[in-house]
Scaffold this motif. Structure first.
Motif: not given
Length: 279
Positions: A205-213, A220-240
């Motif tokens: 929930r915390e990352f989702d709401q920060l991402f939306m903000e 561009l804040w989001v673009t600093r993350y890699s795909i493995p980073d996003l899988v770790e932070l949001t789940g395998t399907q959260g990379v959507e």
């Protein structure tokens, strides 16, 4: 030239289709989710888009693991959906806008994006359900459509930075289209969820709401993350959330957040909705 009026980004869980078909929108489990769309529809009525460029991911209906393009653009006169095994009723076909499709394809290839072009294309729940949520009812959808499909299923996936650049290129292409059409960018998927493995049911929930903000004023804040980073932070399907990022990239300049809704859970998924208006 064409005008981009804004973007709508939303989740696309298959269970939404079942709830619509069984008229469960006002049940306590579903009501917080469906009630979020009233404001989005009100904004659409005022924005009056003629065309929706829909950025989504295919789950095996049109593309499968043996042939999975990184980026694909539809160039068909209409787009139909079909049974994916969820028992969802088929929705009416969506009209395409072939002129915008080919303009978009030519512009993106000129910017060195290698695309799969689809003159026949089935669209799955990731396309059809958000369109039903935004333009509900038995009548055919009032806007023409251009599907843009991004691979979030089979690795390697395009990076967040690459998807944001794709969004920028889509925005430039739409704004250079010789038309008086009003265009809305729709991005579907996410937010955090994992459907299988040891972390099945994972929600952040915390990352989702920060991402939306951050998507509003600092995408561009989001673009600093890699795909493995996003899988770790949001789940395998959260990379959507790549589709949200791409849609945000397509908006020119600053944006105004018109509406947002976040609800947990729907079918083990954190669901989000956001309406951004180009200013």
């Amino acid at each position: 030239m064409a005008t981009i009026v804004g973007s709508i980004t939303t989740s696309h869980v298959p269970a939404i289709g079942g709830a619509i078909a069984r008229k469960r929108q006002q049940e306590p489990y579903w009501k917080p989710f469906f009630d979020g769309f009233h404001a989005a529809r009100d904004w659409l009525a005022k924005a009056r888009p003629d065309v929706a460029v829909v950025i989504y991911n295919d789950h095996g209906l049109n593309f499968f693991l043996d042939k999975m393009p990184t980026f694909a653009v539809g160039a068909a006169p209409e787009y139909r959906n079909a049974d994916e095994g969820w028992g969802l009723p088929a929705l009416p076909p969506h009209r395409g806008d072939v002129d915008l499709s080919w303009h978009l394809i030519e512009a993106l290839i000129a910017e060195e994006f290698d695309l799969t072009t689809c003159q026949e294309m089935l669209v799955d729940h990731a396309f059809a359900l958000p369109m039903e949520l935004l333009w509900p009812g038995p009548s055919p959808c009032p806007v023409r459509t251009v599907p843009v499909c991004i691979n979030t299923v089979q690795f390697p996936l395009p990076t967040p930075a690459r998807c944001f650049k794709l969004g920028l290129a889509i925005g430039r292409a739409v704004e250079s289209w010789d038309s008086d059409a009003r265009v809305v960018i729709v991005g579907t998927g996410g937010l955090s969820h994992q459907l299988d493995g040891q972390r099945a049911g994972f929600i952040n929930r915390e990352f989702d709401q920060l991402f939306m903000e951050k998507l509003v004023g600092d995408p561009l804040w989001v673009t600093r993350y890699s795909i493995p980073d996003l899988v770790e932070l949001t789940g395998t399907q959260g990379v959507e959330l790549l589709m949200w990022l791409t849609a945000r990239g397509a908006l020119p300049g600053d944006v105004n957040k018109v509406h947002a809704n976040y609800h947990v859970p729907i079918s083990n998924t954190a669901t989000g909705l956001m309406v951004l208006e180009a200013v």
